[in-house]
Structures are given as C-alpha cells and as structure tokens.
Design a protein around this motif. Structure first.
Motif, PDB file in Angstrom:
ATOM      1  N   LEU A 118      -3.447   2.093   5.316  1.00 27.44           N
ATOM      2  CA  LEU A 118      -3.837   0.855   6.102  1.00 27.44           C
ATOM      3  C   LEU A 118      -2.549   0.540   6.964  1.00 27.44           C
ATOM      4  CD1 LEU A 118      -5.487  -1.378   3.362  1.00 27.44           C
ATOM      5  CD2 LEU A 118      -6.703   0.317   4.917  1.00 27.44           C
ATOM      6  N   MET A 119      -3.079   0.484   8.269  1.00 28.34           N
ATOM      7  CA  MET A 119      -1.679   0.319   9.222  1.00 28.34           C
ATOM      8  C   MET A 119      -2.168  -0.572  10.241  1.00 28.34           C
ATOM      9  SD  MET A 119      -1.590   4.371  10.070  1.00 28.34           S
ATOM     10  CE  MET A 119      -1.908   5.746   8.677  1.00 28.34           C
ATOM     11  N   PRO A 137       5.953   7.014  -0.363  1.00 27.04           N
ATOM     12  CA  PRO A 137       5.637   5.578  -0.348  1.00 27.04           C
ATOM     13  C   PRO A 137       5.556   5.219   1.214  1.00 27.04           C
ATOM     14  CG  PRO A 137       7.320   5.790  -2.129  1.00 27.04           C
ATOM     15  CD  PRO A 137       7.019   7.276  -1.463  1.00 27.04           C
ATOM     16  N   PRO A 138       5.102   3.819   1.364  1.00 30.57           N
ATOM     17  CA  PRO A 138       5.004   3.536   2.726  1.00 30.57           C
ATOM     18  C   PRO A 138       6.673   3.313   3.459  1.00 30.57           C
ATOM     19  CG  PRO A 138       3.574   2.228   1.556  1.00 30.57           C
ATOM     20  CD  PRO A 138       4.251   3.048   0.611  1.00 30.57           C
ATOM     21  N   GLY A 139       7.565   2.888   2.773  1.00 29.27           N
ATOM     22  CA  GLY A 139       8.727   2.611   3.342  1.00 29.27           C
ATOM     23  C   GLY A 139       9.480   3.877   3.918  1.00 29.27           C
ATOM     24  N   ALA A 140       9.136   5.260   2.946  1.00 26.59           N
ATOM     25  CA  ALA A 140       9.592   6.328   3.142  1.00 26.59           C
ATOM     26  C   ALA A 140       8.972   6.794   4.451  1.00 26.59           C
ATOM     27  CB  ALA A 140       9.520   7.349   2.152  1.00 26.59           C
ATOM     28  N   ILE A 141       7.708   6.680   4.587  1.00 29.57           N
ATOM     29  CA  ILE A 141       7.169   7.156   5.898  1.00 29.57           C
ATOM     30  C   ILE A 141       7.572   6.440   6.921  1.00 29.57           C
ATOM     31  CG2 ILE A 141       4.732   7.412   6.859  1.00 29.57           C
ATOM     32  CD1 ILE A 141       4.906   9.259   4.726  1.00 29.57           C
ATOM     33  N   SER A 177       6.594  -3.602  15.948  1.00 33.86           N
ATOM     34  CA  SER A 177       6.341  -3.811  14.715  1.00 33.86           C
ATOM     35  C   SER A 177       5.227  -3.175  14.149  1.00 33.86           C
ATOM     36  CB  SER A 177       6.239  -5.371  14.401  1.00 33.86           C
ATOM     37  OG  SER A 177       5.051  -5.878  15.143  1.00 33.86           O
ATOM     38  N   ALA A 178       5.297  -3.048  12.687  1.00 27.74           N
ATOM     39  CA  ALA A 178       4.070  -2.336  12.067  1.00 27.74           C
ATOM     40  C   ALA A 178       4.086  -2.766  10.613  1.00 27.74           C
ATOM     41  CB  ALA A 178       4.171  -0.787  12.327  1.00 27.74           C
ATOM     42  N   VAL A 179       2.946  -2.709   9.847  1.00 22.96           N
ATOM     43  CA  VAL A 179       3.018  -2.780   8.339  1.00 22.96           C
ATOM     44  C   VAL A 179       2.141  -1.302   8.127  1.00 22.96           C
ATOM     45  CG1 VAL A 179       1.564  -3.768   6.442  1.00 22.96           C
ATOM     46  CG2 VAL A 179       2.953  -5.131   7.948  1.00 22.96           C
ATOM     47  N   LEU A 180       2.595  -0.777   7.085  1.00 18.73           N
ATOM     48  CA  LEU A 180       2.049   0.399   6.330  1.00 18.73           C
ATOM     49  C   LEU A 180       1.818   0.115   4.877  1.00 18.73           C
ATOM     50  CD1 LEU A 180       0.837   3.134   6.392  1.00 18.73           C
ATOM     51  CD2 LEU A 180       3.290   3.968   6.127  1.00 18.73           C
ATOM     52  N   ALA A 181       0.439   0.290   4.505  1.00 17.94           N
ATOM     53  CA  ALA A 181       0.259  -0.061   3.109  1.00 17.94           C
ATOM     54  C   ALA A 181      -0.740   1.045   2.613  1.00 17.94           C
ATOM     55  CB  ALA A 181      -0.699  -1.425   3.110  1.00 17.94           C
ATOM     56  N   LEU A 217      -1.419  -2.291  -4.382  1.00 18.61           N
ATOM     57  CA  LEU A 217      -1.360  -2.155  -2.928  1.00 18.61           C
ATOM     58  C   LEU A 217       0.310  -2.296  -2.797  1.00 18.61           C
ATOM     59  CD1 LEU A 217      -2.436  -2.493  -0.025  1.00 18.61           C
ATOM     60  CD2 LEU A 217      -1.701  -4.842  -0.053  1.00 18.61           C
ATOM     61  N   ARG A 218       0.913  -1.209  -2.248  1.00 15.21           N
ATOM     62  CA  ARG A 218       2.212  -0.810  -2.093  1.00 15.21           C
ATOM     63  C   ARG A 218       2.362  -0.842  -0.346  1.00 15.21           C
ATOM     64  NH1 ARG A 218       6.517   1.165  -4.852  1.00 15.21           N
ATOM     65  NH2 ARG A 218       5.061   1.500  -6.466  1.00 15.21           N
ATOM     66  N   TRP A 219       3.210  -1.859   0.098  1.00 14.18           N
ATOM     67  CA  TRP A 219       3.375  -2.035   1.623  1.00 14.18           C
ATOM     68  C   TRP A 219       4.763  -2.226   2.185  1.00 14.18           C
ATOM     69  CZ3 TRP A 219       4.823  -6.800   3.589  1.00 14.18           C
ATOM     70  CH2 TRP A 219       4.686  -8.088   2.644  1.00 14.18           C
ATOM     71  N   SER A 220       4.984  -1.926   3.283  1.00 16.87           N
ATOM     72  CA  SER A 220       6.218  -2.029   3.968  1.00 16.87           C
ATOM     73  C   SER A 220       6.096  -2.571   5.306  1.00 16.87           C
ATOM     74  CB  SER A 220       7.237  -0.677   3.959  1.00 16.87           C
ATOM     75  OG  SER A 220       8.283  -0.860   4.469  1.00 16.87           O
TER      76      SER A 220
END
Length: 566
Positions: free
Chosen positions: A384-385, A417-421, A439-443, A456-459
């Motif tokens: 999810l982005m 994981p989202p942070g690595a992406i 800005s962005a959120v990737l989950a 749910l793992r998100w960054s």
C-alpha cells in the motif's frame, strides 16, 4: 559547431519556459520549444531538452530550423520522420538537434502574422496522436495570447514615451497592460475588467457578460434602482432588441452619449438605467466573441477620440486576457483528468476491501503531485502506498508519475521491508537524475496469521502518519517517527514500524491536503481526522474528503486510500 559560431542567440523567458514545460508534460516528447524566427535565424526563449551547445545559446541559424516552415506557411507542420520529407531531409536540425519527429503550431502576433511556433520534437520516428496535436494547438493559441499581450504592453509603453500630449493615454495603456498581465484565472480577468473600467474610463458602473452556448450571460453586475433584476438574466443571441446582443453578434461597439440616444436605437431600453452615457464593447479574440463589457456613466457625455481609444484598448486587453485564461483553465481541467488517469485500478485481494479517492484543489491554477497505489505481491502480501511530490504544477505531476512507477517496480522486484524499498527508491531517484522530492508512506500488509490478524509493516518518508479505525470504533494515529523526505540523500535511515490489524479494522492513508488548513497547527488537523474517521462511513475515502476537505475549503490536492479488513 565551433566557438566561432556567430548565429543568433536568445535568452530564457520564464513564461515561455512554462509553455514549453506544459507541452513536454502533456505530449511526453524529449524536446519542446517556443521559438521565434526572423530573416537571420531562430531563438528559443522557451526550451527543454535541447542538446548543448544549443540549449545554452538558445538560437540557431535557419539551416537548423523547422520552425521557419511553420511561419512561412502559417500552418502546423507535423511529420513522423523528417528524413522522409523532401524539404527537411537536408536540414541540419536532424543531425545536430536530433530532430526526427516534429509537431509545430504557429504563434501569431497582434496583426495575425505567424512569427514563431510552439513545437514538440522526438529523436525517434513517431506518429503524433490527435489528442497530442489538439493539446499543442491549444497551447499555441494560449502562447499567442501571451505574445499579443506583450505586444500590447510594448505598444502602451512606446505611446507613453512618444509625446507629452499623449502621456495620460499612455499611462492608461500601461495600467491596463499590467493589470491584465497579472490576471490569471477567469475570475481574476472579470474582476480586473470591472476595476480597470472605472479607473481608465471613469465610468460609474460596469457589468460583464460572457457568451455561453447561444445566450449572453451576465456574470458581473450591480443591481441598480429602477432597473428590473430580470434584465440581468440570460439573453438569447437571437433577441436583437438589446444593444448587448448587437455588440456580440457582429454590429460592433454600441456607444451612446445619453440614454435618449440608446432608446432611439433600441426602444426596449427606454427608461432603463437613467440618462447617462453608455458603452457596450464586444470582447473579441482570435477564437471568436467571448462576451461584452458594459460601462455606464452618471451623466451624458461626448465620446471623443481619446475616450474611444481607451475603450477600444480596454476591450482588446480584456478579450486577450479572458481568452488566455479560458484556454489555460481548460488545460488545467485536462491536466487534472490526466493526473487522475495515472492512478491505476486497485487490486482485488481476498479479505480486503481497498478503496481510494483523488480530489484536485478547488481553487488556484495548478495541478499537484498527490498519488496512491496498491499492489498484490507474489508472496501473498499487499503493498500500500501514498505520497505527495513537492510542487503544484505540471512538472510536479510529471515527476509524480515517474516516481510512482519507480516505486511500483522496486516493490514488485525486491521482496524487502518497506524501509529498504524506500532506500532503494532514494538511490534510484537520485542516481538517474530525477531528483523528485516529496513524502510517502509504503506499507506491507501480510496474509492472515494464525490468530486471524494481519501484520502491517510500514515506513514513512516525512509523511503524515496512517490512522487506524478499530472494529470497536476506537481510532488512533499509528505510532512511528517519520524519516527524511524523499529525494534529499541516498542511504538515508528508513525505519520500519509494525502493528497488527484484525477483521473489521480500517486503515486510512492520506495526503496532507486532507488535514492541513491555513493558520492552523498540523496536530489540530490530525486530531480532527482521528475524530472524523469514527463518525463517517468506515472505509469510504470520499466521505472523509467531504467531511474534512470539501470543495469550499480545499486549497490543495487530496488523495485518500483506505483498506478494510474482512
């Protein structure tokens, strides 16, 4: 080319650069130009994508010009491969400027003469679509209006300097030139017409009408004692009883020294509006008659040559400005549609209801860089982005499309994981020279676990925090400090945060246009969002937009993505 080159050289112009950016963003060609031609060569005050040294010189000799043929023929020049065209195949623009495919439309001066072109160039053979050519044609018309407005301003400034006896007239011309140059939207132009008419012509009251389909619609007016309100209703263009209709249907300006003169010409006006002088001026542009401006003086007066000249200039400035504003407004509408079209369909995932909404800003002239996305990944999880690229113009929208596509590809390719992406996104964004900031959120939402929940793992890259509405009706922001915005540094720290969601829970991702308001702390907007998700229809992004950022309050684009767990 050597340093001994002595051909024409130009300078960048911010307004013509803007037209070049619009052409490039809409058509997607590597090169876009606003060029002007004379007997010596051509210059490019608006240019994107030219190779050096031409980008710096902003000019070429006619040996490198396709634009000269647009000007000489006063017609569009559209070719899929210039190497196959007899009169172009030997032009040096092909080897030196990589001009293979070309689509150029003429720019006209105040006298209607072709003086240059707005064009798109591709370094590969290309069949131009009807939609692309229609956009270039519209932009060329708007750019022509800019050329003509500048010429009018130059003419006014020359008149100011020409003679002492015409000093006041010249100052009025300059006033009108500057006033209409600052008017961007249609509402700005209409307001400026009313203001300038009083200042320049000394009229007591002013009204403005626009042609809409087959009626004349009064859009700016003041109720006057003794004048029926119905008089300001829509007037069919077939109703020749009225001087306003005569003005816009071909009879030209209707100017009367007093009420009696008007009543003699148009008996239907007898007794309306007093005895003062009156003028109704058609607003005529290259695209046709756009409307009319009515000026009324308190007393009868003679209409001498100086006043008639002022009225003529007022109508000319107003028509050009209104034509430009209408064209750009239509282009903005197309831009918003194109931006929404870049947002792909959401996937269907068992056990999840994914919904999204995008609403453009309801005021202003620009588009933005808001976006959302969702992808069903091969391992059974769902990505999810949501994000917001910095800026509020076509450039921001174009960067958004590229950054979003880049993130989609990285998310699908690397099972990380989202942070690595997001770290990979920073590396790619800066490495290829895109340098989009925002800005962005990737989950990542995992498949259902043994306890019925989904992790749910998100960054977050500097984005407002996600909000969760639990099945029991409680709502809260997800805890997790946002990291650095995208596009500033490769290898920035990107932390992951986790939470478990259960059936009946609703995840809400959004852009800052949903919560930000002028002169208000962001925390207040976030608190309002948390309270609102508990009262609107769960999982309905449009309900959130209508509750928190309706069109009457919306000053920025808004994107909302919701996920309801079944």
């Amino acid at each position: 080319m050597t340093d001994a080159y002595a051909g024409p050289e130009g300078q960048a112009d911010p307004t013509y650069q803007r037209f070049a950016r619009l052409a490039q963003a809409f058509v997607g060609a590597p090169v876009s130009l606003v060029s002007f031609v004379d007997d010596v060569g051509q210059v490019f005050p608006g240019a994107l994508g030219l190779p050096e040294p031409w980008m710096s010189r902003r000019g070429t000799e006619l040996s490198h010009s396709f634009c000269q043929y647009v000007v000489s023929s006063d017609a569009p020049l559209v070719v899929a491969d210039a190497r196959d065209v007899d009169f172009l195949r030997d032009n040096l623009a092909i080897p030196d400027l990589s001009a293979i495919a070309y689509a150029g439309f003429p720019l006209h001066d105040l006298d209607g003469r072709a003086v240059g072109s707005l064009c798109a160039i591709d370094d590969q053979p290309r069949e131009w679509t009807p939609e692309e050519l229609a956009v270039l044609s519209d932009l060329a018309q708007a750019c022509s209006s800019e050329v003509q407005l500048r010429a009018l301003g130059d003419r006014a400034r020359r008149a100011q300097r020409s003679a002492t006896q015409s000093d006041r007239h010249a100052r009025l011309m300059l006033l009108m030139s500057e006033a209409f140059a600052d008017a961007v939207s249609v509402d700005d132009v209409l307001d400026t017409i009313q203001r300038v008419a009083v200042t320049a012509a000394g009229s007591r009251r002013t009204a403005v009408a626009v042609v809409h389909e087959q009626v004349l619609r009064w859009v700016r007016y003041e109720q006057v004692d003794g004048v029926p309100a119905a008089l300001w209703g829509d007037v069919p263009l077939s109703d020749t009883r009225w001087p306003s209709v005569a003005a816009v249907t071909g009879d030209g300006p209707q100017i009367f020294e007093d009420g009696a003169a008007m009543a003699a010409a148009f008996p239907s006006t007898a007794g309306l509006g007093g005895d003062g002088a009156l003028a109704i001026l058609p607003l005529t542009a290259a695209t046709g008659v756009l409307g009319a401006v009515l000026l009324r003086w308190q007393l009868p007066r003679g209409m001498d040559g100086e006043l008639r000249s002022v009225l003529s200039a007022l109508a000319a400035y107003a028509a050009l400005a209104l034509d430009r504003a209408q064209l750009l407004e239509e282009r903005r509408e197309v831009a918003h549609v194109l931006q929404a079209a870049m947002l792909t369909d959401l996937p269907t995932v068992d056990g999840l209801t994914i919904s999204a909404a995008y609403a453009p800003a309801s005021t202003g002239e620009d588009v933005g860089g808001d976006w959302y996305d969702a992808i069903a990944l091969p391992d059974g999880s769902t990505a999810l982005m949501i994000g917001d690229v910095t800026g509020h113009d076509m450039g921001a929208a174009a960067l958004m499309g590229q950054l979003r596509s880049m993130l989609r590809g990285l998310t699908w390719t690397f099972q990380e994981p989202p942070g690595a992406i997001l770290r990979r996104l920073d590396d790619a964004n800066l490495g290829v020279g895109l340098r989009a900031t925002g800005s962005a959120v990737l989950a990542h939402l995992d498949p259902v676990g043994a306890d019925g929940g989904r992790e749910l793992r998100w960054s977050s890259a500097g984005h407002p925090p996600p909000v969760v509405l639990r099945s029991d009706g409680a709502a809260a922001e997800l805890e997790g400090t946002p990291d650095l915005l995208l596009g500033f540094r490769s290898g920035a720290v990107r932390r992951d945060h986790t939470v478990v969601l259960y059936p009946g829970d609703v995840l809400v991702l959004y852009t800052d246009g949903l919560v930000e308001r002028r002169r208000e702390n962001l925390r207040a907007g976030l608190a309002r969002l948390v309270a609102t998700v508990q009262t609107v229809v769960p999982g309905d992004p449009w309900a959130l937009i209508e509750a928190l950022a309706p069109s009457t309050l919306r000053r920025d684009d808004v994107a909302v993505l919701t996920v309801t767990l079944g």
